[in-house]
Enzyme design. Sequence first.
Site, PDB file in Angstrom:
ATOM      1  N   SER A   5       0.836  -1.201   0.000  1.00 26.49           N
ATOM      2  CA  SER A   5       0.000   0.000   0.000  1.00 26.49           C
ATOM      3  C   SER A   5       0.867   1.246   0.000  1.00 26.49           C
ATOM      4  O   SER A   5       1.966   1.259   0.574  1.00 26.49           O
ATOM      5  CB  SER A   5      -0.856  -0.028   1.273  1.00 26.49           C
ATOM      6  OG  SER A   5      -1.488   1.211   1.465  1.00 26.49           O
ATOM      7  N   TYR A  40      -1.842  -0.599  10.703  1.00 25.16           N
ATOM      8  CA  TYR A  40      -2.098  -1.264   9.428  1.00 25.16           C
ATOM      9  C   TYR A  40      -0.922  -1.049   8.469  1.00 25.16           C
ATOM     10  O   TYR A  40      -0.400  -1.983   7.863  1.00 25.16           O
ATOM     11  CB  TYR A  40      -3.399  -0.728   8.796  1.00 25.16           C
ATOM     12  CG  TYR A  40      -3.531  -1.092   7.338  1.00 25.16           C
ATOM     13  CD1 TYR A  40      -3.840  -2.389   6.947  1.00 25.16           C
ATOM     14  CD2 TYR A  40      -3.321  -0.144   6.331  1.00 25.16           C
ATOM     15  CE1 TYR A  40      -3.933  -2.734   5.595  1.00 25.16           C
ATOM     16  CE2 TYR A  40      -3.412  -0.470   4.998  1.00 25.16           C
ATOM     17  CZ  TYR A  40      -3.716  -1.770   4.633  1.00 25.16           C
ATOM     18  OH  TYR A  40      -3.791  -2.107   3.299  1.00 25.16           O
ATOM     19  N   LYS A  46       2.052  -3.704   6.633  1.00 22.97           N
ATOM     20  CA  LYS A  46       2.482  -3.792   5.226  1.00 22.97           C
ATOM     21  C   LYS A  46       3.993  -3.620   5.132  1.00 22.97           C
ATOM     22  O   LYS A  46       4.672  -4.343   4.401  1.00 22.97           O
ATOM     23  CB  LYS A  46       1.768  -2.736   4.376  1.00 22.97           C
ATOM     24  CG  LYS A  46       0.273  -2.970   4.233  1.00 22.97           C
ATOM     25  CD  LYS A  46      -0.018  -4.260   3.490  1.00 22.97           C
ATOM     26  CE  LYS A  46      -1.490  -4.540   3.347  1.00 22.97           C
ATOM     27  NZ  LYS A  46      -1.795  -5.890   2.863  1.00 22.97           N
TER      28      LYS A  46
HETATM   29  P1  NAD Z   1     -11.032  -7.095   1.086  1.00 18.44           P
HETATM   30  O1  NAD Z   1     -11.243  -7.098   2.557  1.00 18.44           O
HETATM   31  O2  NAD Z   1     -12.184  -6.857   0.204  1.00 18.44           O
HETATM   32  O3  NAD Z   1     -10.324  -8.465   0.630  1.00 18.44           O
HETATM   33  C1  NAD Z   1      -9.503  -9.211   1.501  1.00 18.44           C
HETATM   34  C2  NAD Z   1     -10.024 -10.636   1.480  1.00 18.44           C
HETATM   35  O4  NAD Z   1      -9.194 -11.437   2.332  1.00 18.44           O
HETATM   36  C3  NAD Z   1     -11.454 -10.766   2.033  1.00 18.44           C
HETATM   37  O5  NAD Z   1     -12.229 -11.501   1.116  1.00 18.44           O
HETATM   38  C4  NAD Z   1     -11.287 -11.528   3.352  1.00 18.44           C
HETATM   39  O6  NAD Z   1     -12.395 -12.372   3.610  1.00 18.44           O
HETATM   40  C5  NAD Z   1     -10.011 -12.294   3.104  1.00 18.44           C
HETATM   41  N1  NAD Z   1      -9.211 -12.615   4.299  1.00 18.44           N
HETATM   42  C6  NAD Z   1      -8.824 -11.779   5.297  1.00 18.44           C
HETATM   43  N2  NAD Z   1      -8.033 -12.446   6.171  1.00 18.44           N
HETATM   44  C7  NAD Z   1      -7.928 -13.716   5.706  1.00 18.44           C
HETATM   45  C8  NAD Z   1      -7.245 -14.877   6.160  1.00 18.44           C
HETATM   46  N3  NAD Z   1      -6.526 -14.874   7.274  1.00 18.44           N
HETATM   47  N4  NAD Z   1      -7.349 -16.014   5.435  1.00 18.44           N
HETATM   48  C9  NAD Z   1      -8.094 -16.053   4.296  1.00 18.44           C
HETATM   49  N5  NAD Z   1      -8.761 -14.997   3.825  1.00 18.44           N
HETATM   50  C10 NAD Z   1      -8.682 -13.830   4.514  1.00 18.44           C
HETATM   51  O7  NAD Z   1      -9.862  -6.033   0.789  1.00 18.44           O
HETATM   52  P2  NAD Z   1      -9.334  -5.462  -0.593  1.00 18.44           P
HETATM   53  O8  NAD Z   1      -9.702  -4.027  -0.652  1.00 18.44           O
HETATM   54  O9  NAD Z   1      -9.700  -6.370  -1.695  1.00 18.44           O
HETATM   55  O10 NAD Z   1      -7.764  -5.532  -0.305  1.00 18.44           O
HETATM   56  C11 NAD Z   1      -6.980  -6.637  -0.710  1.00 18.44           C
HETATM   57  C12 NAD Z   1      -5.557  -6.416  -0.219  1.00 18.44           C
HETATM   58  O11 NAD Z   1      -5.053  -5.192  -0.743  1.00 18.44           O
HETATM   59  C13 NAD Z   1      -5.422  -6.297   1.293  1.00 18.44           C
HETATM   60  O12 NAD Z   1      -4.224  -6.939   1.684  1.00 18.44           O
HETATM   61  C14 NAD Z   1      -5.322  -4.817   1.533  1.00 18.44           C
HETATM   62  O13 NAD Z   1      -4.618  -4.516   2.708  1.00 18.44           O
HETATM   63  C15 NAD Z   1      -4.571  -4.368   0.297  1.00 18.44           C
HETATM   64  N6  NAD Z   1      -4.813  -2.962  -0.065  1.00 18.44           N
HETATM   65  C16 NAD Z   1      -6.091  -2.519  -0.220  1.00 18.44           C
HETATM   66  C17 NAD Z   1      -6.320  -1.181  -0.545  1.00 18.44           C
HETATM   67  C18 NAD Z   1      -7.720  -0.640  -0.670  1.00 18.44           C
HETATM   68  O14 NAD Z   1      -7.880   0.575  -0.587  1.00 18.44           O
HETATM   69  N7  NAD Z   1      -8.733  -1.466  -0.888  1.00 18.44           N
HETATM   70  C19 NAD Z   1      -5.232  -0.308  -0.720  1.00 18.44           C
HETATM   71  C20 NAD Z   1      -3.933  -0.808  -0.563  1.00 18.44           C
HETATM   72  C21 NAD Z   1      -3.734  -2.138  -0.232  1.00 18.44           C
HETATM   73  C1  WQD Z   2      -9.774   9.594   0.596  1.00 18.82           C
HETATM   74  C2  WQD Z   2     -10.017  11.082   0.810  1.00 18.82           C
HETATM   75  C3  WQD Z   2     -10.354  11.651   3.100  1.00 18.82           C
HETATM   76  C4  WQD Z   2     -14.159   9.502   3.577  1.00 18.82           C
HETATM   77  C5  WQD Z   2      -7.129   4.602   2.702  1.00 18.82           C
HETATM   78  C6  WQD Z   2      -6.065   3.943   3.540  1.00 18.82           C
HETATM   79  C7  WQD Z   2      -4.929   3.500   2.664  1.00 18.82           C
HETATM   80  C8  WQD Z   2      -5.432   2.628   1.518  1.00 18.82           C
HETATM   81  C9  WQD Z   2      -6.548   3.279   0.769  1.00 18.82           C
HETATM   82  C10 WQD Z   2      -5.300   0.331   2.196  1.00 18.82           C
HETATM   83  C11 WQD Z   2      -9.284  11.646   2.027  1.00 18.82           C
HETATM   84  C12 WQD Z   2     -11.607  11.933   2.300  1.00 18.82           C
HETATM   85  C13 WQD Z   2     -12.989  10.030   3.062  1.00 18.82           C
HETATM   86  C14 WQD Z   2     -15.226  10.387   3.929  1.00 18.82           C
HETATM   87  C15 WQD Z   2     -13.873  12.250   3.204  1.00 18.82           C
HETATM   88  N1  WQD Z   2      -5.953   1.392   2.004  1.00 18.82           N
HETATM   89  N2  WQD Z   2     -12.848  11.377   2.884  1.00 18.82           N
HETATM   90  N3  WQD Z   2     -15.038  11.724   3.716  1.00 18.82           N
HETATM   91  O1  WQD Z   2      -7.448   7.575   3.564  1.00 18.82           O
HETATM   92  O2  WQD Z   2      -6.532   8.064   1.242  1.00 18.82           O
HETATM   93  O3  WQD Z   2      -6.575   5.752   2.082  1.00 18.82           O
HETATM   94  O4  WQD Z   2      -7.562   3.700   1.687  1.00 18.82           O
HETATM   95  O5  WQD Z   2      -4.117   0.156   2.085  1.00 18.82           O
HETATM   96  O6  WQD Z   2      -4.039   2.806   3.479  1.00 18.82           O
HETATM   97  O7  WQD Z   2      -5.599   4.870   4.506  1.00 18.82           O
HETATM   98  O8  WQD Z   2      -8.693   6.814   1.486  1.00 18.82           O
HETATM   99  O9  WQD Z   2     -11.039   6.815   0.738  1.00 18.82           O
HETATM  100  O10 WQD Z   2     -10.561   6.929   3.220  1.00 18.82           O
HETATM  101  O11 WQD Z   2     -10.043   8.899   1.797  1.00 18.82           O
HETATM  102  O12 WQD Z   2     -13.753  13.449   3.049  1.00 18.82           O
HETATM  103  O13 WQD Z   2     -16.285   9.954   4.426  1.00 18.82           O
HETATM  104  O14 WQD Z   2     -11.408  11.279   1.062  1.00 18.82           O
HETATM  105  O15 WQD Z   2     -10.164  12.614   4.098  1.00 18.82           O
HETATM  106  O16 WQD Z   2      -8.898  12.968   1.702  1.00 18.82           O
HETATM  107  P1  WQD Z   2      -7.282   7.180   2.171  1.00 18.82           P
HETATM  108  P2  WQD Z   2     -10.164   7.304   1.838  1.00 18.82           P
END
Ligand code: NAD
Ligand code: WQD
Length: 339
Positions: free
Chosen positions: A126, A150, A154
Amino acid sequence: MPKTILLTGGAGYIGSHTALEMIRAGYEVVVADNLSNGSRESLNRVERLTGVRIRFYQADVRDARALEDIFIECDIGGVVHFAGLKAVGESVEKPLLYYRHNLDATLSLLEVMARRGVGTLIFSSSATVYDPACAPVYTEDAPLKPVNPYGWTKFMCERIIKDACAAEKGLSALLLRYFNPVGAHESGLIGEDPRGVPNNLMPYISQVAVGRREYLTVHGGDYPTPDGTGIRDYIHVSDLARGHVAALDFLLANPCVDEINLGTGRGCSVLEVVKAFERASGRPIPYRIGPRRSGDIAAFWADATKARKKLGWEARHDLSEMCADAWRWQSMNPGGYEL
Ligand code: NAD
Ligand code: WQD
């Protein structure tokens, strides 16, 4: 013979979109997911879209024995590791849960990969690993300094994977640092289905548009940005999914260890997203400006050059397409997968 790729967490938001793109690219996909935050229905729909059956195991990645059985039964040739906990706020309240869960999942996966001689790993990292002092443009060699548990999980998983690669000749890995994944597949059949109140901007706006929530609270209107609201690099989830295919193709042909940003290289403000969503949906998005959210920074986006040069991948979809697809998914599935 196509390589069989295990997607841990493949029933989640990014995993289900990646399963679809990997099948379309000719890979055979196996999913292991404990369904703590994912849905079997998402994979049923991927099967509908592709006409291909997905081997699904309801299993916890931390359970090394269950995981090893899957490796043996399916002859796994590579892994994309999505499984983990991802809510930033929850990680601040329950840090031990996050460290235990995300580190255990990665450690048990690496142990099983080593035992089965599987040497190809794509890891979901991330942009949150970067030091905010380097904002707004993050390049892969910027210093790392997460600001919440979190993000530290990572950071630590990246470290663990690199150390394992250094120790084991046969292991190679790409650490993909996602920026802000949003939107849904253009069919409207799969998308993001958060449980409870959404933490993130786009699902919150979608639920306002569909009438599930009254208004959006904009977290801060006094940032040093052109309109005073926070700026992020939103990336269409289908672009992100194709980024995984490009990463896997590359890694299978060129074993290495490296980190790569997956973003568009462009930032958009909260109010720009609100306006784009109003245009895409034809619905007003009422909002109120509230105080800043703790831990947020004003603006950041990716330097996306490395992904383009190394993987030959770049994002294709713009903000209006991200909003149009998020809206199609939300309006076709107002209650998510369950209703
Ligand atoms: P998500 O929660 O939709 O998907 C994660 C999946 O993993 C879920 O289906 C959950 O049931 C499963 N899971 C969790 N723990 C588990 C375990 N111990 N064993 C088996 N399954 C398990 O999340 P996402 O948004 O699809 O994110 C996927 C990955 O990408 C995550 O590692 C997340 O940290 C990373 N990521 C997400 C974002 C984002 O904004 N969505 C941004 C950066 C990184
Ligand atoms: C985006 C913008 C908020 C909600 C997060 C995690 C990051 C990654 C992606 C996993 C910001 C604003 C949001 C609301 C708002 N995830 N906002 N009202 O915080 O950039 O990133 O998700 O790895 O680690 O921190 O994403 O979508 O929460 O926010 O004004 O109700 O929207 O302040 O500027 P963020 P976000």
